[in-house]
Structures are given as structure tokens and as C-alpha cells.
Scaffold this motif. Sequence first.
Motif, PDB file in Angstrom:
ATOM      1  N   ARG A  25       0.616  -1.284   0.050  1.00  0.00           N
ATOM      2  CA  ARG A  25       0.069  -0.075   0.073  1.00  0.00           C
ATOM      3  C   ARG A  25       0.802   1.235   0.129  1.00  0.00           C
ATOM      4  NH1 ARG A  25      -5.164  -0.059   3.330  1.00  0.00           N
ATOM      5  NH2 ARG A  25      -5.447   1.760   1.899  1.00  0.00           N
ATOM      6  N   ALA A  26       1.944   1.053   0.662  1.00  0.00           N
ATOM      7  CA  ALA A  26       2.817   2.333   0.498  1.00  0.00           C
ATOM      8  C   ALA A  26       3.530   2.524  -0.608  1.00  0.00           C
ATOM      9  CB  ALA A  26       3.869   2.300   1.720  1.00  0.00           C
ATOM     10  N   ARG A  27       3.888   1.484  -1.334  1.00  0.00           N
ATOM     11  CA  ARG A  27       4.356   1.813  -2.720  1.00  0.00           C
ATOM     12  C   ARG A  27       3.269   2.066  -3.731  1.00  0.00           C
ATOM     13  NH1 ARG A  27       9.787   0.764  -4.302  1.00  0.00           N
ATOM     14  NH2 ARG A  27       8.758   0.066  -6.358  1.00  0.00           N
ATOM     15  N   ALA A  75       0.964   6.464  -6.945  1.00  0.00           N
ATOM     16  CA  ALA A  75      -0.116   7.543  -7.191  1.00  0.00           C
ATOM     17  C   ALA A  75       0.224   8.944  -6.953  1.00  0.00           C
ATOM     18  CB  ALA A  75      -1.437   6.920  -6.363  1.00  0.00           C
ATOM     19  N   ALA A  76       0.863   9.151  -6.162  1.00  0.00           N
ATOM     20  CA  ALA A  76       1.194  10.551  -5.659  1.00  0.00           C
ATOM     21  C   ALA A  76       2.384  11.241  -6.789  1.00  0.00           C
ATOM     22  CB  ALA A  76       1.940  10.862  -4.290  1.00  0.00           C
ATOM     23  N   THR A  77       3.017  10.435  -7.555  1.00  0.00           N
ATOM     24  CA  THR A  77       4.025  10.986  -8.564  1.00  0.00           C
ATOM     25  C   THR A  77       3.083  11.455  -9.694  1.00  0.00           C
ATOM     26  OG1 THR A  77       5.581   9.196  -7.730  1.00  0.00           O
ATOM     27  CG2 THR A  77       5.742  10.179  -9.947  1.00  0.00           C
ATOM     28  N   PRO A  78       3.402  12.898 -10.017  1.00  0.00           N
ATOM     29  CA  PRO A  78       2.709  13.420 -11.263  1.00  0.00           C
ATOM     30  C   PRO A  78       2.977  12.579 -12.506  1.00  0.00           C
ATOM     31  CG  PRO A  78       4.197  14.786 -10.434  1.00  0.00           C
ATOM     32  CD  PRO A  78       4.372  13.553  -9.571  1.00  0.00           C
ATOM     33  N   PRO A  79       1.890  12.321 -13.340  1.00  0.00           N
ATOM     34  CA  PRO A  79       2.227  11.702 -14.293  1.00  0.00           C
ATOM     35  C   PRO A  79       3.346  12.425 -15.279  1.00  0.00           C
ATOM     36  CG  PRO A  79       0.028  12.276 -14.492  1.00  0.00           C
ATOM     37  CD  PRO A  79       0.785  12.999 -13.285  1.00  0.00           C
ATOM     38  N   GLY A  80       4.284  11.206 -15.899  1.00  0.00           N
ATOM     39  CA  GLY A  80       5.296  11.881 -16.757  1.00  0.00           C
ATOM     40  C   GLY A  80       6.456  11.968 -15.863  1.00  0.00           C
TER      41      GLY A  80
END
Length: 69
Positions: free
Chosen positions: A23-25, A30-35
Motif C-alpha cells: 500500500r505504501a508503494r 499514485a502521488a507521483t505526477p504523470p510523466g
Amino acid sequence: MNIKVVRGNPTPEELAAALAVVRARAAAAAATPPGAEGPRDAWSDPARIAAARVPNPGPASWTRTYWPG
């Protein structure tokens, strides 16, 4: 999200620890912006390969090779 135990008999504490890591990974991904890429390590950096010197064989370089057989 479904997690299936294929082999072994983990304790509830082991399952909780594994689920916490997964879940942490997932939350970090998910928190990393796309691209956006994460930090690259030196091993996967293509510049490491490009920076290596190309061998320059000399007139007697064939004497230093090894041909099995």
C-alpha cells in the motif's frame, strides 16, 4: 486490491507487514505526477554506457584475445 498467498502459511503480522509495504508503494506511485520519473540510479543510466571508452585495438591486440576451442 486482492492479495493471494500462493505458498506457505504467513502469520497475520506477516500479512499486515506485506500489505503495508504494498500500500505504501502504491500510494507513492499514485502521488507521483504523470510523466515524472523517479531518481535514476547509476546502474540504469544510459549515460554510463555512453561514457565508457570504446576499445582501440593496436597492431598486436590479437595476441591478447582468447578463443575457446
